[in-house]
Design a protein around this motif. Structure first.
Motif, PDB file in Angstrom:
ATOM      1  N   GLN A  50      45.563  45.173   6.339  1.00  0.00           N
ATOM      2  CA  GLN A  50      46.382  46.354   6.624  1.00  0.00           C
ATOM      3  C   GLN A  50      46.712  46.429   8.109  1.00  0.00           C
ATOM      4  O   GLN A  50      47.836  46.762   8.499  1.00  0.00           O
ATOM      5  CB  GLN A  50      45.662  47.629   6.178  1.00  0.00           C
ATOM      6  N   ARG A  51      45.737  46.131   8.939  1.00  0.00           N
ATOM      7  CA  ARG A  51      45.972  46.157  10.396  1.00  0.00           C
ATOM      8  C   ARG A  51      47.099  45.207  10.780  1.00  0.00           C
ATOM      9  O   ARG A  51      48.004  45.582  11.546  1.00  0.00           O
ATOM     10  CB  ARG A  51      44.689  45.776  11.146  1.00  0.00           C
ATOM     11  N   VAL A  52      47.050  44.004  10.234  1.00  0.00           N
ATOM     12  CA  VAL A  52      48.072  43.008  10.555  1.00  0.00           C
ATOM     13  C   VAL A  52      49.434  43.434  10.004  1.00  0.00           C
ATOM     14  O   VAL A  52      50.454  43.392  10.706  1.00  0.00           O
ATOM     15  CB  VAL A  52      47.664  41.623   9.997  1.00  0.00           C
ATOM     16  N   ASP A  53      49.465  43.869   8.753  1.00  0.00           N
ATOM     17  CA  ASP A  53      50.738  44.249   8.139  1.00  0.00           C
ATOM     18  C   ASP A  53      51.363  45.473   8.811  1.00  0.00           C
ATOM     19  O   ASP A  53      52.593  45.585   8.898  1.00  0.00           O
ATOM     20  CB  ASP A  53      50.541  44.537   6.643  1.00  0.00           C
ATOM     21  N   TRP A  54      50.524  46.377   9.284  1.00  0.00           N
ATOM     22  CA  TRP A  54      51.030  47.575   9.955  1.00  0.00           C
ATOM     23  C   TRP A  54      51.257  47.350  11.450  1.00  0.00           C
ATOM     24  O   TRP A  54      51.702  48.259  12.149  1.00  0.00           O
ATOM     25  CB  TRP A  54      50.063  48.744   9.761  1.00  0.00           C
ATOM     26  N   ARG A  55      50.909  46.151  11.956  1.00  0.00           N
ATOM     27  CA  ARG A  55      51.112  45.801  13.373  1.00  0.00           C
ATOM     28  C   ARG A  55      50.369  46.749  14.304  1.00  0.00           C
ATOM     29  O   ARG A  55      50.915  47.258  15.283  1.00  0.00           O
ATOM     30  CB  ARG A  55      52.608  45.805  13.710  1.00  0.00           C
ATOM     31  N   VAL A  56      49.130  46.974  13.967  1.00  0.00           N
ATOM     32  CA  VAL A  56      48.257  47.834  14.777  1.00  0.00           C
ATOM     33  C   VAL A  56      47.364  46.940  15.640  1.00  0.00           C
ATOM     34  O   VAL A  56      46.753  46.009  15.120  1.00  0.00           O
ATOM     35  CB  VAL A  56      47.388  48.724  13.859  1.00  0.00           C
ATOM     36  N   PRO A  57      47.267  47.205  16.949  1.00  0.00           N
ATOM     37  CA  PRO A  57      46.414  46.352  17.788  1.00  0.00           C
ATOM     38  C   PRO A  57      44.940  46.441  17.426  1.00  0.00           C
ATOM     39  O   PRO A  57      44.265  45.424  17.286  1.00  0.00           O
ATOM     40  CB  PRO A  57      46.687  46.847  19.207  1.00  0.00           C
ATOM     41  N   GLY A  58      44.421  47.653  17.277  1.00  0.00           N
ATOM     42  CA  GLY A  58      43.004  47.808  16.990  1.00  0.00           C
ATOM     43  C   GLY A  58      42.717  49.097  16.251  1.00  0.00           C
ATOM     44  O   GLY A  58      43.506  50.053  16.289  1.00  0.00           O
ATOM     45  N   LEU A  59      41.569  49.127  15.570  1.00  0.00           N
ATOM     46  CA  LEU A  59      41.185  50.331  14.847  1.00  0.00           C
ATOM     47  C   LEU A  59      39.696  50.293  14.566  1.00  0.00           C
ATOM     48  O   LEU A  59      39.048  49.243  14.670  1.00  0.00           O
ATOM     49  CB  LEU A  59      41.963  50.443  13.527  1.00  0.00           C
ATOM     50  N   ALA A  60      39.171  51.449  14.193  1.00  0.00           N
ATOM     51  CA  ALA A  60      37.778  51.559  13.757  1.00  0.00           C
ATOM     52  C   ALA A  60      37.722  52.551  12.609  1.00  0.00           C
ATOM     53  O   ALA A  60      38.476  53.533  12.584  1.00  0.00           O
ATOM     54  CB  ALA A  60      36.877  52.014  14.898  1.00  0.00           C
ATOM     55  N   VAL A  61      36.840  52.281  11.638  1.00  0.00           N
ATOM     56  CA  VAL A  61      36.748  53.100  10.427  1.00  0.00           C
ATOM     57  C   VAL A  61      35.285  53.385  10.128  1.00  0.00           C
ATOM     58  O   VAL A  61      34.431  52.506  10.276  1.00  0.00           O
ATOM     59  CB  VAL A  61      37.382  52.372   9.217  1.00  0.00           C
ATOM     60  N   ALA A  62      34.989  54.616   9.707  1.00  0.00           N
ATOM     61  CA  ALA A  62      33.654  54.987   9.220  1.00  0.00           C
ATOM     62  C   ALA A  62      33.812  55.757   7.920  1.00  0.00           C
ATOM     63  O   ALA A  62      34.689  56.620   7.799  1.00  0.00           O
ATOM     64  CB  ALA A  62      32.906  55.828  10.239  1.00  0.00           C
ATOM     65  N   PHE A 370      49.556  54.367  10.197  1.00  0.00           N
ATOM     66  CA  PHE A 370      48.459  53.606   9.602  1.00  0.00           C
ATOM     67  C   PHE A 370      47.392  54.504   8.976  1.00  0.00           C
ATOM     68  O   PHE A 370      47.031  54.334   7.807  1.00  0.00           O
ATOM     69  CB  PHE A 370      47.814  52.699  10.646  1.00  0.00           C
ATOM     70  N   ALA A 371      46.873  55.450   9.739  1.00  0.00           N
ATOM     71  CA  ALA A 371      45.754  56.262   9.247  1.00  0.00           C
ATOM     72  C   ALA A 371      46.145  57.046   7.998  1.00  0.00           C
ATOM     73  O   ALA A 371      45.392  57.113   7.017  1.00  0.00           O
ATOM     74  CB  ALA A 371      45.256  57.197  10.341  1.00  0.00           C
ATOM     75  N   ASN A 372      47.329  57.655   8.025  1.00  0.00           N
ATOM     76  CA  ASN A 372      47.772  58.409   6.849  1.00  0.00           C
ATOM     77  C   ASN A 372      48.000  57.495   5.647  1.00  0.00           C
ATOM     78  O   ASN A 372      47.762  57.886   4.506  1.00  0.00           O
ATOM     79  CB  ASN A 372      49.065  59.161   7.164  1.00  0.00           C
ATOM     80  N   ALA A 373      48.454  56.276   5.905  1.00  0.00           N
ATOM     81  CA  ALA A 373      48.770  55.365   4.808  1.00  0.00           C
ATOM     82  C   ALA A 373      47.523  54.846   4.109  1.00  0.00           C
ATOM     83  O   ALA A 373      47.495  54.739   2.875  1.00  0.00           O
ATOM     84  CB  ALA A 373      49.604  54.196   5.327  1.00  0.00           C
ATOM     85  N   VAL A 374      46.482  54.512   4.886  1.00  0.00           N
ATOM     86  CA  VAL A 374      45.291  53.915   4.256  1.00  0.00           C
ATOM     87  C   VAL A 374      44.306  54.961   3.754  1.00  0.00           C
ATOM     88  O   VAL A 374      43.439  54.646   2.931  1.00  0.00           O
ATOM     89  CB  VAL A 374      44.572  52.952   5.229  1.00  0.00           C
ATOM     90  N   THR A 375      44.429  56.202   4.236  1.00  0.00           N
ATOM     91  CA  THR A 375      43.468  57.235   3.841  1.00  0.00           C
ATOM     92  C   THR A 375      43.349  57.409   2.330  1.00  0.00           C
ATOM     93  O   THR A 375      42.231  57.432   1.793  1.00  0.00           O
ATOM     94  CB  THR A 375      43.799  58.572   4.523  1.00  0.00           C
ATOM     95  N   PRO A 376      44.443  57.557   1.568  1.00  0.00           N
ATOM     96  CA  PRO A 376      44.273  57.738   0.120  1.00  0.00           C
ATOM     97  C   PRO A 376      43.538  56.578  -0.538  1.00  0.00           C
ATOM     98  O   PRO A 376      42.713  56.786  -1.445  1.00  0.00           O
ATOM     99  CB  PRO A 376      45.723  57.842  -0.384  1.00  0.00           C
TER     100      PRO A 376
END
Length: 518
Positions: A50-62, A370-376
């Motif tokens: 998802q990070r690559v497809d959404w072209r996001v440099p970095g993220l963290a998830v808990a 990104f965040a709104n898209a992956v949340t569900p």
């Protein structure tokens, strides 16, 4: 037949019942269906994809379930050069997820009897006045924290303002135009959260930063938290914010906005935010210690005002705002959430209290879906349901939109409205000077061989002539995008002297009138 108004009442009533029904006791909330044993299987690979497809440099998830942090991981890079990896200790800007933290701090003082949700705020800040007059004298903390004071956002007031403080804002507030009657309409407002921080300081005798550390961050063990951009910049493991222009990823310097305060100043790692989620799901308790009463937890999650006129899709219900939180339902269970967008960062915190589940996502790209898209999809995993592939569908829609844009670029509507063949009414040097509005402060116009320049707060720009006496601010610096495109309409007085200009700095009020002072 159920009327539209009655239906709205039923939705709001069900949300109130959901929040109050479980949060009035110290018993743990129900956990009807936990994640299946393989709910996290393949999650690392999926999030990286998802990070690559959404072209996001970095993220963290808990992810948090039944009181435990069941997943925490960083992905990608802290920097656009892709030389520094994100881990679970990397600092991100919390942006407007800070608002729920502000509400929690106020709640602690409500529990102690030092503040009250519904007392007029003038009880704590006696000099506070609104432009609307006596109608707004009863503005309360409940009004301020639910964005229903009637005050427009007036955002440019604090962007890149290095000197404005909360007491200084109180002095300017009577000159900031209201845009709705008190409690009539939801209008998101960062300034009110800055003033909530001032109310905390007035009743505690200490700055809000010290109060937050002693009463919230230390008890939660949130050791990697700081409360300003300069502090964040000094940490060796901090993410850089980004934006995208013409498909190119651009870094954004960390921006210091002293007035931001409890509207968005918290910076933390995903490890720390997981503890914040645990506190929320445990109804204000952490490590066997109660920090916030059950009554105050219910008050913060009570839906107070509609945030939207129409649902985004048939299966979405109308959203409400409580105190520092947005409230709606997801798959027929209560959802309490808040996102943020600041300085190249887009975080999100989501709670499903009735399922005893929640998550936090931190992304170092501003205004990003990104965040709104992956949340569900992540919530479905927490609920033990097959993911609905919401992110995949959102990416497909984006790709279709980008392809259409490539085939037929959108016309420059701003350029179309320019009247050709006009010129300024006087020499460019005559426009140079300092202009003032009692609420917004000073804006300075300069003149050089290359033409006119303008500076508002710490945002410099060139002034490009549009037509007649209308000029437009242009800046190439991505961190100043909020000021880019601002139009100054100059006016003269009866004697022909250049008296000032108007600028549309907030679409919800009339253009702001600046008078020439030098």
């Amino acid at each position: 037949m159920t009327t539209r108004r009655h239906a709205l009442g039923l939705v709001a009533g069900s949300l109130v019942a959901a929040t109050r029904g479980w949060a009035q006791t110290d018993a743990p909330p129900p956990a009807p269906t936990g994640p299946t044993p393989d709910a996290l299987t393949g999650l690392d690979a999926w999030l990286e994809a998802q990070r690559v497809d959404w072209r996001v440099p970095g993220l963290a998830v808990a992810l948090v379930k039944d009181g435990r942090v069941i997943y925490a991981k960083g992905f990608g890079f802290r920097d656009a050069a892709q030389t520094q990896s994100v881990d679970t200790d990397t600092l991100f800007r919390g942006a407007s997820t800070t608002k729920a933290i502000c509400a929690a701090l106020v709640a602690m003082l409500v529990d102690e009897g030092k503040l009250a949700w519904d007392a007029p705020v003038v009880a704590y800040i006696p000099e506070l006045r609104f432009a609307g007059g006596d109608e707004y004298r009863s503005v309360s903390l409940r009004d301020m924290l639910s964005h229903r004071t009637g005050l427009a956002r007036h955002e440019l007031l604090w962007y890149h303002n290095q000197t404005l403080t909360a007491p200084g804002l109180v002095e300017r507030l009577p000159f900031l135009e209201m845009s709705a009657p008190l409690r009539a309409r939801y209008q998101y407002n960062n300034l009110m959260y800055a003033l909530a921080g001032l109310a905390i300081e007035r009743v505690t005798g200490q700055n809000w930063q010290a109060f937050a550390k002693a009463r919230l961050f230390d008890p939660l063990g949130m050791n990697r938290v700081n409360l300003s951009a300069p502090e964040m910049a000094q940490d060796a493991n901090h993410a850089i914010g980004h934006t995208t222009r013409a498909r190119k990823l651009l870094p954004m310097p960390l921006r210091h906005d002293p007035l931001l305060g409890l509207a968005g100043a918290v910076n933390a790692s995903i490890t720390e935010y997981a503890k914040w989620v645990q506190l929320q799901l445990a109804q204000g308790q952490f490590g066997g210690r109660r920090l916030i009463s059950a009554a105050s937890m219910a008050a913060m999650w009570e839906p107070l005002i509609l945030t939207s006129e129409t649902p985004r899709a048939p299966d979405f219900q109308r959203g409400h705002y409580g105190l520092g939180w947005r409230i709606d339902r997801y798959r027929d269970t209560l959802r309490v959430a808040h996102g943020g967008d600041l300085n190249g960062f887009t975080p999100r915190v989501v709670l499903l209290p009735q399922a005893n589940a929640g998550l936090a996502i931190m992304v170092n790209h501003g205004s990003h879906p990104f965040a709104n898209a992956v949340t569900p999809d992540l919530l479905d995993r927490l609920l033990g349901l097959p993911p609905g592939d919401n992110s995949a569908r959102a990416i497909a829609r984006r790709n279709v939109s980008e392809a259409a844009e490539a085939r037929s670029p959108r016309p420059d509507t701003a350029a179309e409205k320019i009247i050709p063949g006009t010129r300024p009414s006087r020499p460019l040097a005559a426009y140079a000077g300092t202009y003032r509005h009692a609420g917004y402060g000073d804006m300075t116009v300069g003149h050089a061989a290359e033409g006119l320049t303008v500076r508002y707060n710490d945002m410099p720009a060139t002034l490009k002539h549009r037509h007649f006496d209308v000029f437009e601010a242009r800046t190439e610096r991505p961190e100043h995008d909020e000021f880019n495109g601002t139009r100054l309409v100059f006016q003269g007085d009866e004697a022909g002297t250049l008296a000032g200009f108007t600028a549309a700095l907030d679409n919800n009020v009339r253009p702001i009138s600046f008078s020439r002072i030098a």
